[in-house]
Design a protein around this motif. Structure first.
Motif, PDB file in Angstrom:
ATOM      1  N   VAL A  74      -4.197  13.428 -45.381  1.00 25.76           N
ATOM      2  CA  VAL A  74      -2.973  12.986 -46.065  1.00 25.76           C
ATOM      3  C   VAL A  74      -2.950  13.521 -47.494  1.00 25.76           C
ATOM      4  CG1 VAL A  74      -1.666  10.985 -46.848  1.00 25.76           C
ATOM      5  CG2 VAL A  74      -2.803  10.933 -44.620  1.00 25.76           C
ATOM      6  N   PHE A  75      -4.079  13.398 -48.179  1.00 24.31           N
ATOM      7  CA  PHE A  75      -4.175  13.850 -49.564  1.00 24.31           C
ATOM      8  C   PHE A  75      -3.936  15.352 -49.674  1.00 24.31           C
ATOM      9  CE2 PHE A  75      -6.516  15.049 -53.438  1.00 24.31           C
ATOM     10  CZ  PHE A  75      -5.980  14.144 -54.336  1.00 24.31           C
ATOM     11  N   PHE A 116       5.200  19.646 -38.659  1.00 26.91           N
ATOM     12  CA  PHE A 116       4.032  19.790 -39.526  1.00 26.91           C
ATOM     13  C   PHE A 116       3.335  18.448 -39.739  1.00 26.91           C
ATOM     14  CE2 PHE A 116       2.273  19.668 -43.865  1.00 26.91           C
ATOM     15  CZ  PHE A 116       1.306  20.657 -43.749  1.00 26.91           C
ATOM     16  N   CYS A 117       4.110  17.418 -40.044  1.00 25.34           N
ATOM     17  CA  CYS A 117       3.524  16.094 -40.270  1.00 25.34           C
ATOM     18  C   CYS A 117       2.893  15.545 -38.992  1.00 25.34           C
ATOM     19  CB  CYS A 117       4.577  15.130 -40.793  1.00 25.34           C
ATOM     20  SG  CYS A 117       4.970  15.359 -42.533  1.00 25.34           S
ATOM     21  N   TYR A 118       3.570  15.735 -37.868  1.00 26.11           N
ATOM     22  CA  TYR A 118       3.042  15.209 -36.612  1.00 26.11           C
ATOM     23  C   TYR A 118       1.713  15.876 -36.255  1.00 26.11           C
ATOM     24  CZ  TYR A 118       2.899  13.557 -31.793  1.00 26.11           C
ATOM     25  OH  TYR A 118       2.511  12.965 -30.617  1.00 26.11           O
ATOM     26  N   SER A 159       0.526   8.953 -36.200  1.00 28.64           N
ATOM     27  CA  SER A 159       1.480   9.734 -35.412  1.00 28.64           C
ATOM     28  C   SER A 159       2.797   8.999 -35.210  1.00 28.64           C
ATOM     29  CB  SER A 159       0.874  10.095 -34.058  1.00 28.64           C
ATOM     30  OG  SER A 159       0.544   8.929 -33.324  1.00 28.64           O
ATOM     31  N   SER A 160       2.755   7.689 -35.069  1.00 27.24           N
ATOM     32  CA  SER A 160       3.978   6.926 -34.817  1.00 27.24           C
ATOM     33  C   SER A 160       4.863   6.797 -36.047  1.00 27.24           C
ATOM     34  CB  SER A 160       3.624   5.524 -34.305  1.00 27.24           C
ATOM     35  OG  SER A 160       2.896   4.814 -35.275  1.00 27.24           O
ATOM     36  N   MET A 217       7.676   9.046 -42.478  1.00 31.54           N
ATOM     37  CA  MET A 217       7.172   9.536 -43.756  1.00 31.54           C
ATOM     38  C   MET A 217       8.060  10.663 -44.280  1.00 31.54           C
ATOM     39  SD  MET A 217       3.086   9.358 -42.924  1.00 31.54           S
ATOM     40  CE  MET A 217       2.507   9.439 -44.612  1.00 31.54           C
ATOM     41  N   ILE A 218       8.632  11.463 -43.385  1.00 29.07           N
ATOM     42  CA  ILE A 218       9.626  12.452 -43.805  1.00 29.07           C
ATOM     43  C   ILE A 218      10.841  11.743 -44.388  1.00 29.07           C
ATOM     44  CG2 ILE A 218      11.258  14.178 -42.960  1.00 29.07           C
ATOM     45  CD1 ILE A 218       8.476  15.241 -43.194  1.00 29.07           C
TER      46      ILE A 218
END
Length: 557
Positions: free
Chosen positions: A329-330, A470-472, A480-481, A486-487
């Motif tokens: 995440v960082f 990209f985030c997934y 993941s859920s 978060m986007i």
């Protein structure tokens, strides 16, 4: 979009059965209820938000720049709330409960807004045109503002809470079945775009040409129908068991690292705490052959076992897995900031395009006048069309030529380029509009706004799916859920920053007066060109130094 039809999927799907009643739960029988809920809520939210600026200006006598600021806060809240809703759903109540409560709240908010458009005493009198060409406008009372802002706040919170929770609930109906989850998400986004186009065209047209009250009541009824359908399908949904929020585990890592910042980092695997597995060894720790990665090694201290520490103190001792998840995440935070900075120009362009449309010639043909509030429909149409072209033509062609699929970061980069081009076109069009208005006393056709909005739509077809993908792929599995939420969080932050930037330009320059015909909106666009260009260079630097946690080739499409 998969070629399999909905009916065939129902026949082949193996739905889970309720052990007490014998009825089927989960699977494709839940699809009509969830997708109808998404359609109803989307029609309501898009119908309210699409014409918000115009409604505030025309019916509440609010100045144009102030109206755009209120609209930014409204949209920002809609995008911020899904992140909180996802955490609440995962940690405490589940997706169904959060979606149900959010639907109730949004219904109340939509009803309040509809009442302001229906009851004359809930809004001020219309502006009176004087003989000298000026307008005399009576501002709304404190009570009228209070009711209006109450409706807007309830609608924003409710629509925000319902943005992604139905999607999560729908995906949860296909446990351990990625193929059906992918098909569901395809239909989810198709429904989202089609209904948004319907709202931005039909509902806005009714609001502008028939009645504001009727337009908002259509939104309220749509919300209510969605709520009823959602409840009817309750008996078919799989039961949910909230598993707690992964964000709490992530938050423990920096706290534990700071508390042990003086500790010496070890190179021995026996000095670190690992999650408990089936084949456990040495006091409940899994025997592994690796130590925490050297990247961002400061945070390795969170998993370092020191004298007197106990696993019962999670804010002082974390597992290596939690540390590595936090590092993931960082590590993408710089790329996230570039996403925020790409969303700010888009939000400003969309708002300014609405203000431009209000003072441009909206007549298209002898019998149709294009509603200013519908101008953003060009973005939806452009994105929908180009997504299909990308999926069916460009991506297969690219893969055939290069032998591999484009990465998500490459897609996002192309989106940056198109949005930069959109800002350039916007600046040139506005410069020409002002020249025609002042030199020739002519009003430019609203059609001149279409190219820049179409470019924004093409850019969104590249960067928005790329960001979600990209985030997934790069976020920890435990997140993941909530990756799509978060986007949404990033976009919400962007809208609030857009509000601050617009206010700064409005107060410190003469570029954004309430009457944009005497301002220099073209200079605002040139400012956004520079802003977007710098952000693009920043993005390229971040992407060049980023290391993928998962290397996907053929499947990275």
């Amino acid at each position: 979009m998969e070629e399999s039809t909905y009916s065939s999927l129902i026949e082949t799907d193996e739905a889970q059965k309720n052990t007490t009643s014998g009825r089927k739960q989960g699977g494709w029988p839940t699809f009509p209820f969830i997708i109808a809920t998404v359609a109803g809520i989307t029609l309501a939210s898009s119908g309210v938000s699409a014409n918000m600026i115009v409604y505030l200006i025309q019916e509440f006598n609010i100045e144009s720049i102030t109206a755009t600021q209120i609209n930014n806060v409204f949209n920002g809240t809609i995008y911020l709330i899904p992140f909180l809703a996802a955490i609440i759903a995962d940690s405490f109540f589940g997706s169904f409960t959060v979606a149900f409560v959010s639907s109730c709240v949004s219904f109340l908010g939509t009803v309040v807004i509809a009442l302001t458009a229906t009851l004359k005493w809930l809004r001020p009198q219309h502006c009176i045109n004087n003989n000298n060409g000026s307008n005399m406008c009576k501002p709304a009372s404190v009570m009228q503002y209070g009711v209006l802002y109450l409706g807007i706040a309830l609608a924003a919170v409710g629509f925000g809470g319902n943005s992604f929770t139905p999607a999560a609930l729908g995906a949860n109906q296909f446990p351990n079945n990625p193929r059906n989850q992918t098909i569901f998400f395809n239909w989810f986004f198709v429904t989202l775009y089609i209904v948004s186009i319907l709202a931005f065209s039909v509902v806005v047209y009714i609001q502008d040409n028939v009645s504001w009250g009727l337009g908002f009541w259509i939104c309220a009824v749509s919300n209510l129908i969605a709520l009823v359908v959602f409840m009817v399908g309750y008996r078919y949904y799989l039961p949910e068991t909230p598993k707690g929020s992964a964000f709490v585990d992530l938050a423990r890592v920096p706290v534990a690292s700071i508390r042990k910042w003086k500790s010496q980092i070890s190179s021995s695997t026996h000095d670190y705490y690992y999650s408990v597995g089936d084949d456990d060894d040495h006091d409940g720790m899994v025997s592994v052959s690796t130590i925490p990665a050297k990247r961002f090694r400061f945070f390795n201290r969170a998993a370092l076992i020191t004298d007197g520490e106990s696993i019962e103190k999670p804010w002082r001792l974390c597992t290596v897995e939690q540390v590595e998840d936090f590092k993931k995440v960082f590590g993408i935070l710089p790329l996230w900031t570039s996403t925020i900075f790409i969303s700010i120009p888009i939000a400003m362009l969309t708002n300014l395009a609405t203000l431009q449309a209000l003072v441009m010639d909206g007549q298209i043909g002898p019998h149709f006048k294009f509603p200013a509030g519908s101008i953003s429909i060009i973005i939806f149409i452009s994105t929908s069309i180009f997504l299909s072209i990308l999926d069916r033509v460009l991506w297969p062609l690219y893969q055939k030529i290069t032998g591999k699929a484009p990465t998500s970061l490459q897609r996002i980069g192309v989106g940056h380029v198109f949005n930069l081009l959109a800002m350039v076109v916007s600046a040139v069009v506005e410069w020409k509009r002002l020249e025609m208005l002042h030199d020739e006393n002519k009003s430019m056709s609203i059609l001149w706004l279409f190219p820049q909005l179409a470019l924004v739509g093409v850019g969104e077809a590249f960067h928005y799916p790329g960001q979600v993908l990209f985030c997934y792929q790069q976020l920890p599995q435990s997140l993941s859920s909530t990756s799509t939420a978060m986007i949404s969080l990033i976009m919400g932050i962007s809208y609030y920053l857009t509000t601050a930037l617009t206010d700064q330009v409005h107060t410190s320059t003469n570029w954004l007066p309430d009457n944009i015909n005497v301002g220099r909106v073209d200079n605002v666009y040139w400012m956004l060109v520079i802003f977007s260009g710098i952000n693009f260079v920043y993005y390229l630097m971040c992407a060049a130094f980023y290391k993928y946690h998962k290397i996907l080739e053929e499947n990275d499409v």
